[in-house]
Write a protein that holds these residues in place. Structure first.
Motif, mmCIF file in Angstrom:
data_model
loop_
_atom_site.group_PDB
_atom_site.id
_atom_site.type_symbol
_atom_site.label_atom_id
_atom_site.label_comp_id
_atom_site.label_asym_id
_atom_site.label_seq_id
_atom_site.Cartn_x
_atom_site.Cartn_y
_atom_site.Cartn_z
ATOM 1 N N ARG A 159 0.834 -1.197 0.000
ATOM 2 C CA ARG A 159 0.000 0.000 0.000
ATOM 3 C C ARG A 159 0.872 1.251 0.000
ATOM 4 O O ARG A 159 1.959 1.261 0.552
ATOM 5 C CB ARG A 159 -0.926 -0.023 1.216
ATOM 6 N N GLY A 160 0.351 2.300 -0.600
ATOM 7 C CA GLY A 160 1.167 3.497 -0.749
ATOM 8 C C GLY A 160 2.215 3.263 -1.828
ATOM 9 O O GLY A 160 2.190 2.268 -2.561
ATOM 10 N N ASP A 161 3.163 4.157 -1.938
ATOM 11 C CA ASP A 161 4.223 4.013 -2.939
ATOM 12 C C ASP A 161 5.284 3.018 -2.466
ATOM 13 O O ASP A 161 5.535 2.884 -1.271
ATOM 14 C CB ASP A 161 4.884 5.359 -3.212
ATOM 15 N N THR A 162 5.893 2.333 -3.423
ATOM 16 C CA THR A 162 6.950 1.360 -3.141
ATOM 17 C C THR A 162 8.229 1.803 -3.847
ATOM 18 O O THR A 162 8.224 2.026 -5.061
ATOM 19 C CB THR A 162 6.545 -0.042 -3.630
ATOM 20 N N TRP A 163 9.312 1.919 -3.065
ATOM 21 C CA TRP A 163 10.584 2.413 -3.589
ATOM 22 C C TRP A 163 11.630 1.302 -3.549
ATOM 23 O O TRP A 163 12.055 0.876 -2.479
ATOM 24 C CB TRP A 163 11.077 3.603 -2.762
ATOM 25 N N LEU A 164 12.030 0.842 -4.740
ATOM 26 C CA LEU A 164 13.086 -0.172 -4.852
ATOM 27 C C LEU A 164 14.119 0.271 -5.890
ATOM 28 O O LEU A 164 14.714 -0.556 -6.587
ATOM 29 C CB LEU A 164 12.485 -1.529 -5.247
ATOM 30 N N GLN A 165 14.335 1.555 -5.986
ATOM 31 C CA GLN A 165 15.311 2.070 -6.939
ATOM 32 C C GLN A 165 16.721 1.580 -6.608
ATOM 33 O O GLN A 165 17.081 1.442 -5.448
ATOM 34 C CB GLN A 165 15.290 3.591 -6.937
ATOM 35 N N ASP A 166 17.498 1.331 -7.659
ATOM 36 C CA ASP A 166 18.899 0.940 -7.495
ATOM 37 C C ASP A 166 19.030 -0.309 -6.620
ATOM 38 O O ASP A 166 19.950 -0.449 -5.822
ATOM 39 C CB ASP A 166 19.710 2.096 -6.896
ATOM 40 N N LEU A 167 18.081 -1.217 -6.766
ATOM 41 C CA LEU A 167 18.111 -2.498 -6.053
ATOM 42 C C LEU A 167 19.056 -3.451 -6.778
ATOM 43 O O LEU A 167 19.081 -3.503 -8.003
ATOM 44 C CB LEU A 167 16.702 -3.084 -6.014
ATOM 45 N N LEU A 168 19.830 -4.222 -6.012
ATOM 46 C CA LEU A 168 20.664 -5.280 -6.577
ATOM 47 C C LEU A 168 20.297 -6.594 -5.909
ATOM 48 O O LEU A 168 20.425 -6.735 -4.688
ATOM 49 C CB LEU A 168 22.153 -4.981 -6.365
ATOM 50 N N VAL A 169 19.823 -7.542 -6.705
ATOM 51 C CA VAL A 169 19.467 -8.874 -6.215
ATOM 52 C C VAL A 169 20.425 -9.872 -6.853
ATOM 53 O O VAL A 169 20.463 -10.016 -8.076
ATOM 54 C CB VAL A 169 18.007 -9.233 -6.568
ATOM 55 N N GLU A 170 21.206 -10.563 -6.031
ATOM 56 C CA GLU A 170 22.222 -11.485 -6.539
ATOM 57 C C GLU A 170 21.611 -12.742 -7.155
ATOM 58 O O GLU A 170 22.183 -13.322 -8.081
ATOM 59 C CB GLU A 170 23.171 -11.887 -5.408
ATOM 60 N N GLU A 171 20.457 -13.166 -6.642
ATOM 61 C CA GLU A 171 19.829 -14.385 -7.162
ATOM 62 C C GLU A 171 18.437 -14.046 -7.690
ATOM 63 O O GLU A 171 18.322 -13.250 -8.607
ATOM 64 C CB GLU A 171 19.817 -15.459 -6.073
ATOM 65 N N SER A 172 17.382 -14.609 -7.136
ATOM 66 C CA SER A 172 16.054 -14.450 -7.726
ATOM 67 C C SER A 172 15.229 -13.356 -7.045
ATOM 68 O O SER A 172 15.445 -13.008 -5.883
ATOM 69 C CB SER A 172 15.290 -15.776 -7.640
ATOM 70 N N LEU A 173 14.260 -12.843 -7.821
ATOM 71 C CA LEU A 173 13.310 -11.845 -7.326
ATOM 72 C C LEU A 173 11.919 -12.252 -7.770
ATOM 73 O O LEU A 173 11.699 -12.592 -8.942
ATOM 74 C CB LEU A 173 13.643 -10.461 -7.897
ATOM 75 N N SER A 174 10.956 -12.231 -6.849
ATOM 76 C CA SER A 174 9.584 -12.588 -7.206
ATOM 77 C C SER A 174 8.585 -11.606 -6.607
ATOM 78 O O SER A 174 8.632 -11.298 -5.412
ATOM 79 C CB SER A 174 9.242 -14.002 -6.724
ATOM 80 N N PHE A 175 7.692 -11.128 -7.472
ATOM 81 C CA PHE A 175 6.537 -10.325 -7.068
ATOM 82 C C PHE A 175 5.249 -11.002 -7.540
ATOM 83 O O PHE A 175 4.217 -10.352 -7.634
ATOM 84 C CB PHE A 175 6.615 -8.922 -7.664
ATOM 85 N N GLU A 176 5.291 -12.265 -7.852
ATOM 86 C CA GLU A 176 4.132 -12.958 -8.432
ATOM 87 C C GLU A 176 2.869 -12.714 -7.616
ATOM 88 O O GLU A 176 2.840 -12.925 -6.405
ATOM 89 C CB GLU A 176 4.396 -14.456 -8.510
ATOM 90 N N GLY A 177 1.810 -12.279 -8.307
ATOM 91 C CA GLY A 177 0.522 -12.112 -7.660
ATOM 92 C C GLY A 177 0.427 -10.955 -6.689
ATOM 93 O O GLY A 177 -0.578 -10.817 -5.985
ATOM 94 N N ALA A 178 1.432 -10.095 -6.623
ATOM 95 C CA ALA A 178 1.407 -8.979 -5.674
ATOM 96 C C ALA A 178 0.446 -7.887 -6.147
ATOM 97 O O ALA A 178 0.169 -7.744 -7.339
ATOM 98 C CB ALA A 178 2.807 -8.399 -5.509
#
Length: 363
Positions: A159-178
């Motif tokens: 809810r509200g704004d989501t800030w993930l700028q300049d994110l570094l994920v070494e392996e997997s990322l999932s937002f499925e169904g969010a």
């Protein structure tokens, strides 16, 4: 610790004074007893997270953070416990001060600002963290500049704004169904493993510009109700937007895709792909878009296949450098365009054969 949190903790537990909450500060304590004290504090803090008193839960979160600051070996357990609290705390269906504090503790210890510019790792940074917020209720989440091993927000309610700028994920990322109910800021991020946003509902703007996806990425069946931007994104694997809907506007300008790019059954409004580059098979099979709503001027694709499917009114012409350029096919001149395509293909094939023959003669 704030006085109200200290009082609430002392009423519910026998933890005692602030000094007793900080075993690492005891200069004469052995490593073994320090580890035991950290473990004891960790377990007691975990038990307090189920309290109905928001001050008790906030105090327990502060204890967990202190344990992580004083014990490198327990940092992953601390982050895991705080993530678990956020996942389970969703049963309240309300976001209180303790909930926000939990988000901020995680964000504080996975942030590495200006990492791209060679800045040294900050003392507050905890490395190799795995963030599991599957199904969590989150509000105004700000994890900008985070550097983590993996992150899961599957079926989360943001809810509200989501800030993930300049994110570094070494392996997997999932937002499925969010469900993302505000603006989503993901610009300049990098995912080194697979990334899935399948079925995500973006109620606000979705800003992915300049992000890098090292492996396959899935945006299958997404709903973009606001502006969607993938300007200058670099997809180094395959990417799928199969069945997704862009209901406001979308920008794929200068996007690069190394492998397959699938937009089959997608719905487009006011969308541009100008100067996008595709390295393998492209499919726009069954897309829904008016002539005014879809712009593919200047799109190029590697001439590996003749299997690409473009929207009605568009086609590709081979160039001499082994790429094909996507152009608008004038209405009523489809047969003329097909003849031009055939002529270009014959010239390209003859040119390849000539170069091969010349190389053989030189050998």
């Amino acid at each position: 610790m704030r006085p109200e949190r200290r009082r609430a903790l002392q009423e519910e537990t026998s933890l005692g004074s602030t000094e007793e909450l900080q075993p690492a500060a005891r200069t004469h304590e052995t490593h073994e007893s320090a580890s035991a004290s950290h473990q004891a504090l960790y377990l007691q803090a975990i038990s307090l997270l189920s309290s109905d008193d928001v001050h008790v839960r906030a105090g327990a979160l502060e204890i967990l953070e202190k344990v992580g600051e004083n014990s490198t070996s327990m940092r992953r357990s601390v982050i895991s416990a705080i993530c678990r609290y956020l996942r389970n705390d969703g049963r309240r269906r309300d976001v209180d001060d303790a909930h926000i504090l939990a988000q901020r503790i995680i964000a504080r210890h996975i942030a590495w600002p200006r990492r791209k510019y060679g800045q040294d790792r900050p003392s507050t940074f905890w490395e190799d963290m795995e963030i599991d917020l599957q199904g969590a209720l989150l509000k105004d989440l700000d994890m900008s500049h985070a550097h983590v091993m993996s992150a899961c927000f599957r079926n989360a309610d943001l809810r509200g704004d989501t800030w993930l700028q300049d994110l570094l994920v070494e392996e997997s990322l999932s937002f499925e169904g969010a469900h993302l109910n505000g603006d989503f800021y993901f610009s300049g991020s990098e995912v080194c493993g697979g990334a899935s946003f399948a079925g995500v509902i973006f109620r606000g703007a979705a800003l992915f510009g300049r992000s890098v996806f090292e492996y396959d990425s899935n945006f299958y069946d997404c709903r973009f109700f606001g502006r969607a931007s993938f300007v200058s994104c670099d997809f180094r694997g395959a990417v799928s937007f199969h069945g997704s809907s862009f209901l406001w506007s979308a920008e794929f300008t200068q996007m690069r895709v190394a492998w397959d790019a699938r937009f089959a059954e997608a719905e487009f409004k006011d969308t541009t792909f100008e100067l996008a580059k595709f390295g393998d098979i492209v499919s726009f099979l069954g897309v829904s878009a008016s002539e005014e709503d879809l712009n593919l001027h200047g799109v190029s694709v590697a001439a590996k296949h003749l299997l690409n499917i473009w929207p009605a009114g568009w086609g590709e012409l081979l160039e001499g450098d082994g790429t094909a350029t996507v152009v608008r096919v004038p209405e009523g001149r489809e047969q003329e365009f097909k003849a031009l395509q055939k002529e270009r293909r014959m010239k390209y094939t003859f040119s390849k054969m000539s170069r091969r023959q010349a190389t053989t003669e030189l050998d």
